[in-house]
Design a protein around this motif. Structure first.
Motif, PDB file in Angstrom:
ATOM      1  N   ALA A  94       0.837  -1.205   0.000  1.00 20.97           N
ATOM      2  CA  ALA A  94       0.000   0.000   0.000  1.00 20.97           C
ATOM      3  C   ALA A  94       0.871   1.254   0.000  1.00 20.97           C
ATOM      4  O   ALA A  94       0.604   2.220  -0.728  1.00 20.97           O
ATOM      5  N   ALA A  95       1.942   1.256   0.794  1.00 25.33           N
ATOM      6  CA  ALA A  95       2.866   2.395   0.819  1.00 25.33           C
ATOM      7  C   ALA A  95       3.576   2.539  -0.521  1.00 25.33           C
ATOM      8  O   ALA A  95       3.717   3.654  -1.048  1.00 25.33           O
ATOM      9  N   ASP A  96       4.016   1.436  -1.091  1.00 26.93           N
ATOM     10  CA  ASP A  96       4.663   1.472  -2.408  1.00 26.93           C
ATOM     11  C   ASP A  96       3.712   2.024  -3.468  1.00 26.93           C
ATOM     12  O   ASP A  96       4.116   2.797  -4.343  1.00 26.93           O
ATOM     13  N   GLU A  97       2.457   1.635  -3.392  1.00 24.15           N
ATOM     14  CA  GLU A  97       1.449   2.112  -4.351  1.00 24.15           C
ATOM     15  C   GLU A  97       1.244   3.617  -4.213  1.00 24.15           C
ATOM     16  O   GLU A  97       1.108   4.330  -5.211  1.00 24.15           O
ATOM     17  N   ALA A  98       1.218   4.117  -2.990  1.00 24.20           N
ATOM     18  CA  ALA A  98       1.062   5.553  -2.766  1.00 24.20           C
ATOM     19  C   ALA A  98       2.202   6.326  -3.426  1.00 24.20           C
ATOM     20  O   ALA A  98       1.978   7.328  -4.117  1.00 24.20           O
ATOM     21  N   VAL A  99       3.423   5.859  -3.239  1.00 23.59           N
ATOM     22  CA  VAL A  99       4.583   6.534  -3.828  1.00 23.59           C
ATOM     23  C   VAL A  99       4.564   6.409  -5.346  1.00 23.59           C
ATOM     24  O   VAL A  99       4.830   7.383  -6.065  1.00 23.59           O
ATOM     25  N   ALA A 100       4.240   5.238  -5.862  1.00 19.33           N
ATOM     26  CA  ALA A 100       4.190   5.040  -7.313  1.00 19.33           C
ATOM     27  C   ALA A 100       3.157   5.959  -7.966  1.00 19.33           C
ATOM     28  O   ALA A 100       3.424   6.577  -9.005  1.00 19.33           O
ATOM     29  N   GLN A 101       1.988   6.060  -7.360  1.00 17.97           N
ATOM     30  CA  GLN A 101       0.943   6.928  -7.918  1.00 17.97           C
ATOM     31  C   GLN A 101       1.343   8.400  -7.826  1.00 17.97           C
ATOM     32  O   GLN A 101       1.138   9.160  -8.766  1.00 17.97           O
ATOM     33  N   ALA A 102       1.923   8.801  -6.691  1.00 16.98           N
ATOM     34  CA  ALA A 102       2.343  10.192  -6.526  1.00 16.98           C
ATOM     35  C   ALA A 102       3.419  10.556  -7.537  1.00 16.98           C
ATOM     36  O   ALA A 102       3.427  11.665  -8.089  1.00 16.98           O
ATOM     37  N   SER A 103       4.324   9.630  -7.823  1.00 20.02           N
ATOM     38  CA  SER A 103       5.425   9.924  -8.741  1.00 20.02           C
ATOM     39  C   SER A 103       4.967  10.121 -10.179  1.00 20.02           C
ATOM     40  O   SER A 103       5.718  10.633 -11.004  1.00 20.02           O
ATOM     41  N   GLN A 104       3.737   9.748 -10.490  1.00 12.98           N
ATOM     42  CA  GLN A 104       3.209   9.983 -11.835  1.00 12.98           C
ATOM     43  C   GLN A 104       2.919  11.454 -12.089  1.00 12.98           C
ATOM     44  O   GLN A 104       2.927  11.903 -13.238  1.00 12.98           O
ATOM     45  N   THR A 105       2.667  12.213 -11.025  1.00 14.17           N
ATOM     46  CA  THR A 105       2.343  13.631 -11.195  1.00 14.17           C
ATOM     47  C   THR A 105       3.270  14.568 -10.421  1.00 14.17           C
ATOM     48  O   THR A 105       3.180  15.784 -10.571  1.00 14.17           O
ATOM     49  N   ILE A 106       4.148  14.011  -9.580  1.00 14.98           N
ATOM     50  CA  ILE A 106       5.074  14.825  -8.785  1.00 14.98           C
ATOM     51  C   ILE A 106       6.497  14.458  -9.180  1.00 14.98           C
ATOM     52  O   ILE A 106       6.889  13.291  -9.105  1.00 14.98           O
ATOM     53  N   ASP A 107       7.271  15.460  -9.589  1.00 13.30           N
ATOM     54  CA  ASP A 107       8.670  15.243  -9.953  1.00 13.30           C
ATOM     55  C   ASP A 107       9.572  15.391  -8.732  1.00 13.30           C
ATOM     56  O   ASP A 107       9.284  16.158  -7.821  1.00 13.30           O
ATOM     57  N   ASP A 108      10.670  14.666  -8.753  1.00 12.16           N
ATOM     58  CA  ASP A 108      11.757  14.867  -7.798  1.00 12.16           C
ATOM     59  C   ASP A 108      11.362  14.574  -6.350  1.00 12.16           C
ATOM     60  O   ASP A 108      11.748  15.304  -5.428  1.00 12.16           O
ATOM     61  N   ILE A 109      10.603  13.500  -6.116  1.00 13.60           N
ATOM     62  CA  ILE A 109      10.264  13.110  -4.746  1.00 13.60           C
ATOM     63  C   ILE A 109      11.553  12.785  -4.016  1.00 13.60           C
ATOM     64  O   ILE A 109      12.377  12.010  -4.490  1.00 13.60           O
ATOM     65  N   ARG A 110      11.759  13.395  -2.850  1.00 17.01           N
ATOM     66  CA  ARG A 110      12.996  13.233  -2.090  1.00 17.01           C
ATOM     67  C   ARG A 110      12.833  12.360  -0.862  1.00 17.01           C
ATOM     68  O   ARG A 110      13.816  11.856  -0.327  1.00 17.01           O
ATOM     69  N   GLY A 111      11.617  12.186  -0.386  1.00 18.73           N
ATOM     70  CA  GLY A 111      11.426  11.370   0.805  1.00 18.73           C
ATOM     71  C   GLY A 111       9.958  11.153   1.087  1.00 18.73           C
ATOM     72  O   GLY A 111       9.094  11.841   0.548  1.00 18.73           O
ATOM     73  N   VAL A 112       9.692  10.146   1.897  1.00 17.15           N
ATOM     74  CA  VAL A 112       8.322   9.852   2.317  1.00 17.15           C
ATOM     75  C   VAL A 112       8.322   9.508   3.798  1.00 17.15           C
ATOM     76  O   VAL A 112       9.330   9.068   4.348  1.00 17.15           O
ATOM     77  N   GLU A 113       7.189   9.742   4.421  1.00 16.59           N
ATOM     78  CA  GLU A 113       6.978   9.325   5.805  1.00 16.59           C
ATOM     79  C   GLU A 113       5.609   8.664   5.879  1.00 16.59           C
ATOM     80  O   GLU A 113       4.613   9.245   5.453  1.00 16.59           O
ATOM     81  N   VAL A 114       5.588   7.438   6.372  1.00 17.13           N
ATOM     82  CA  VAL A 114       4.304   6.762   6.550  1.00 17.13           C
ATOM     83  C   VAL A 114       3.682   7.335   7.808  1.00 17.13           C
ATOM     84  O   VAL A 114       4.242   7.243   8.901  1.00 17.13           O
ATOM     85  N   GLU A 115       2.538   7.962   7.634  1.00 19.06           N
ATOM     86  CA  GLU A 115       1.854   8.622   8.746  1.00 19.06           C
ATOM     87  C   GLU A 115       0.920   7.670   9.485  1.00 19.06           C
ATOM     88  O   GLU A 115       0.756   7.754  10.692  1.00 19.06           O
ATOM     89  N   ASP A 116       0.286   6.747   8.734  1.00 22.68           N
ATOM     90  CA  ASP A 116      -0.728   5.898   9.356  1.00 22.68           C
ATOM     91  C   ASP A 116      -0.895   4.611   8.572  1.00 22.68           C
ATOM     92  O   ASP A 116      -0.770   4.596   7.348  1.00 22.68           O
ATOM     93  N   TRP A 117      -1.133   3.526   9.286  1.00 25.04           N
ATOM     94  CA  TRP A 117      -1.467   2.230   8.695  1.00 25.04           C
ATOM     95  C   TRP A 117      -2.874   1.865   9.158  1.00 25.04           C
ATOM     96  O   TRP A 117      -3.130   1.858  10.354  1.00 25.04           O
ATOM     97  N   THR A 118      -3.770   1.574   8.245  1.00 21.83           N
ATOM     98  CA  THR A 118      -5.115   1.137   8.606  1.00 21.83           C
ATOM     99  C   THR A 118      -5.525   0.014   7.657  1.00 21.83           C
ATOM    100  O   THR A 118      -4.819  -0.287   6.691  1.00 21.83           O
ATOM    101  N   ALA A 119      -6.666  -0.601   7.928  1.00 20.08           N
ATOM    102  CA  ALA A 119      -7.135  -1.690   7.070  1.00 20.08           C
ATOM    103  C   ALA A 119      -8.639  -1.845   7.192  1.00 20.08           C
ATOM    104  O   ALA A 119      -9.230  -1.488   8.208  1.00 20.08           O
ATOM    105  N   ASP A 120      -9.230  -2.392   6.149  1.00 21.29           N
ATOM    106  CA  ASP A 120     -10.630  -2.801   6.174  1.00 21.29           C
ATOM    107  C   ASP A 120     -10.669  -4.265   6.590  1.00 21.29           C
ATOM    108  O   ASP A 120      -9.814  -5.061   6.167  1.00 21.29           O
TER     109      ASP A 120
END
Length: 73
Positions: A20-46
């Motif tokens: 899920a975290a990898d998917e968030a970064v992959a999707q963000a990188s489609q519209t955001i250039d030069d991502i330098r870092g990420v922080e996982v803020e929350d983990w949840t589930a259905d």
């Protein structure tokens, strides 16, 4: 000095929180250039019938603000 912009992205996966975290970064990188870092803020589930059916990762994505991108992201 460089200004950094941070956006919050929610990724989902039927397999794991890491996916899920990898998917968030992959999707963000489609519209955001030069991502330098990420922080996982929350983990949840259905959950259904006592089993996790979908994992969610709320991720903050950080990237520098460039002079030529003012107002574009």
């Amino acid at each position: 000095m460089t200004a950094v912009k941070i956006v919050k992205v929610l990724g989902t996966s039927e397999e794991s929180w890491n996916d899920a975290a990898d998917e968030a970064v992959a999707q963000a990188s489609q519209t955001i250039d030069d991502i330098r870092g990420v922080e996982v803020e929350d983990w949840t589930a259905d959950v259904e019938d006592g089993e996790v059916t979908e994992y969610h990762a709320t991720v903050e994505v950080a990237f520098p603000v460039h002079e030529d991108q003012r107002g574009s992201q």
